[in-house]
Design an enzyme around this catalytic site. Structure first.
Site, short mmCIF file in Angstrom:
data_model
loop_
_atom_site.label_atom_id
_atom_site.label_comp_id
_atom_site.label_asym_id
_atom_site.label_seq_id
_atom_site.Cartn_x
_atom_site.Cartn_y
_atom_site.Cartn_z
N HIS A 1 -12.53 2.95 -0.41
CA HIS A 1 -12.77 2.01 0.57
C HIS A 1 -13.45 0.61 0.00
O HIS A 1 -13.88 0.04 0.86
CB HIS A 1 -13.59 2.53 1.89
CG HIS A 1 -12.61 3.60 2.57
ND1 HIS A 1 -13.55 4.77 3.03
CD2 HIS A 1 -11.50 3.90 2.93
CE1 HIS A 1 -12.65 5.62 3.82
NE2 HIS A 1 -11.42 4.96 3.73
N ASN B 1 0.75 -1.15 -0.02
CA ASN B 1 -0.06 0.00 0.06
C ASN B 1 0.94 1.30 0.08
O ASN B 1 1.36 1.45 1.01
CB ASN B 1 -0.90 -0.02 1.23
CG ASN B 1 -1.81 1.01 1.29
OD1 ASN B 1 -1.71 2.02 0.57
ND2 ASN B 1 -2.60 1.09 2.35
N ARG C 1 -11.50 15.98 6.83
CA ARG C 1 -12.72 16.17 5.47
C ARG C 1 -13.97 16.55 6.19
O ARG C 1 -14.62 15.95 6.84
CB ARG C 1 -12.56 15.17 4.69
CG ARG C 1 -11.31 14.71 4.07
CD ARG C 1 -11.39 13.64 2.94
NE ARG C 1 -10.29 12.86 2.52
CZ ARG C 1 -10.13 11.74 2.46
NH1 ARG C 1 -10.84 10.94 3.09
NH2 ARG C 1 -8.87 11.15 2.17
N ARG D 1 -2.29 -2.04 -3.70
CA ARG D 1 -3.64 -1.23 -3.32
C ARG D 1 -3.48 -0.03 -4.39
O ARG D 1 -2.75 0.66 -4.33
CB ARG D 1 -3.84 -0.82 -1.95
CG ARG D 1 -4.77 0.36 -1.99
CD ARG D 1 -5.13 0.82 -0.31
NE ARG D 1 -6.17 1.64 -0.27
CZ ARG D 1 -6.34 2.79 0.33
NH1 ARG D 1 -5.39 3.09 1.02
NH2 ARG D 1 -7.28 3.28 0.56
N GLU E 1 -8.26 -5.04 4.98
CA GLU E 1 -7.96 -4.70 3.68
C GLU E 1 -7.08 -5.65 2.99
O GLU E 1 -6.88 -5.92 1.94
CB GLU E 1 -7.75 -3.23 3.27
CG GLU E 1 -8.96 -2.61 3.67
CD GLU E 1 -8.87 -0.93 3.67
OE1 GLU E 1 -8.37 -0.60 4.86
OE2 GLU E 1 -9.05 -0.21 2.98
#
Ligand code: AMP
Length: 405
Positions: A183, A10, A244, A94, A387
């Site tokens: 996601h 990743n 965010r 990823r 993940e």
């Protein structure tokens, strides 16, 4: 197939997280990360999980991703897990943005890499780092299948009414403006694990997944397929996140540009880095926010309430989108750990079906579990996301099928 290991990478702009897994039993052989790449204070933390090796940490300049991956390869070799091993079947990457083209894990060719590059304008922060990671890994093991697993792939099943913005179609199509969602690997893993928790096949259940980490997104999953999600063209849309804003009137942007003299980049930084929980109360770590709330801090309490209010709105919206909901699943750093968030998000929703049992909600565990009473019409679950395992699994399946084909 004799090669059963998958290295999952990743790659961020200044970091690389990695895990080496053995897919015979999904065991993790080693995990680690390199951070602050390109600075004088780069840090590599490597933890072997097979055998009796110990956690190792190095600090000192690591110039670029290529040097970082070489350092990782050296650490793995010290544990007898070198990347030159014939047991390595694939490297799974990823990749954040796959646009509409990539609906499945994909073997990376020059043409695939060029398409990931073409998507940089819609993922300027993420795709370039992912591409660097891929190129570096290719240079290290050019003979090995490199697989891209896209964050957007799970959401490509979203129907057009959910995926399209109500803006001029020609402009939207010319610039590939639509809702992609992110996601996805987590939403896929958690919705499937939630079905298993209910003793059902994914095709039989409708699930709302709430991935609440520093980034946060919700998804509505009908029979194993995503039908709506809260992030859009970029990860900015939807829930209140660590830094965010999530949903906001788009007119705020041009208002700030006209009235406050801010540039597009200024507003971009404001909404992505200085908003959400950190903008509201100065902290983005839910542990610290809860500590402040418990100590009577009003700013932290308001930030918490705004966060929860947005969550409730999405739960309600996705109940309407799905029509029938079997389970609501909480995952990621906040979702897995913050019992007060789960309690507050579900409180008052009895009319829609979900209920949280206070005692079950208070249990701390790394296992997927139900936190609703048996009598609840809609189950509530906590499902630790994984993940890396999902990327490894998807990469390995693809390589196995290639060998068998
Ligand atoms: P993630 O992006 O999934 O790694 O989630 C990171 C976020 O999870 C942190 O910023 C915290 O807000 C939150 N988090 C992690 N551990 C806890 C905890 N024990 N209690 C509450 N929130 C937590």
């Amino acid at each position: 197939m004799t090669a059963t290991r998958v290295l999952v990478l990743n790659s961020g702009s200044s970091s690389v997280k990695y895990q080496l897994l053995d897919m015979r039993d999904s065991a993790r052989l080693a995990v680690g990360l390199v951070e602050r790449i390109g600075e004088s204070t780069s840090r590599l933390v490597h933890t072997p999980l097979a055998g009796d090796g110990e956690r190792r940490e190095h600090t000192g300049a690591i110039a670029d991703h290529s040097a970082a991956l070489k350092a990782v390869a050296d650490e793995l070799a010290r544990d007898g897990l070198g990347l030159d091993s014939p047991e390595l079947a694939a490297i799974g990457h990823r990749v954040v943005h796959g646009g509409l083209r990539f609906t499945e894990p994909t073997v990376i060719t020059d043409e695939v890499l060029a398409e990931i590059e073409r998507l940089v304008p819609v993922a300027p922060l993420h795709n370039p780092a992912n591409i660097t990671g891929i190129r570096t890994a290719q240079a290290l093991r050019p003979d090995l299948p490199q697989i891209a697993v896209f964050d957007t792939a799970f959401h490509t099943t979203m129907p057009e009414p959910a995926a399209r913005y109500a803006i001029d179609v020609k402009t939207a199509d010319a610039h590939r403006i639509r809702r992609y969602g992110f996601h996805g690997t987590s939403h896929a893993y958690v919705s499937r694990t939630t079905a298993a928790l209910l003793g059902k096949d994914p095709s039989e259940v409708n699930v709302i997944v709430l991935h609440l980490g520093n980034g946060a997104s919700a998804s509505a999953v009908r029979g194993g397929r995503c039908v709506d999600t809260s992030m859009g063209l970029t990860p900015l849309e939807g829930l209140v996140m660590g830094t965010r804003s999530g949903d906001i009137d788009p007119a705020v942007t041009f208002h700030l540009m006209r009235v406050a003299g801010m540039s597009a980049d200024d507003v971009d930084v404001l909404l992505n880095k200085k908003s959400g929980l950190v903008g509201l109360c100065g902290d983005n770590d839910m542990r610290e926010i809860r500590r402040r709330v418990d100590a009577g801090d009003e700013r932290a309490a308001l930030a918490f309430d705004i966060y929860v209010h947005r969550l409730k709105k999405y739960i309600g919206a996705y109940c309407a989108v799905l029509g029938r909901v079997d389970a609501i699943a909480f995952t990621a750093g906040v979702g897995e750990n913050a019992a007060p968030v789960r309690e507050a998000a579900i409180a008052g929703l009895e009319g829609l079906g979900p209920v949280v049992d206070a005692e079950l909600n208070a249990v701390r565990s790394g296992e997927a579990r139900l936190i609703s009473p048996a009598s609840a019409r809609v189950a509530v679950a906590v499902v630790p996301t994984d993940e890396e395992l999902e990327i490894a699994r998807q990469s390995y399946e693809l390589v196995k099928n290639m060998v068998n084909a």
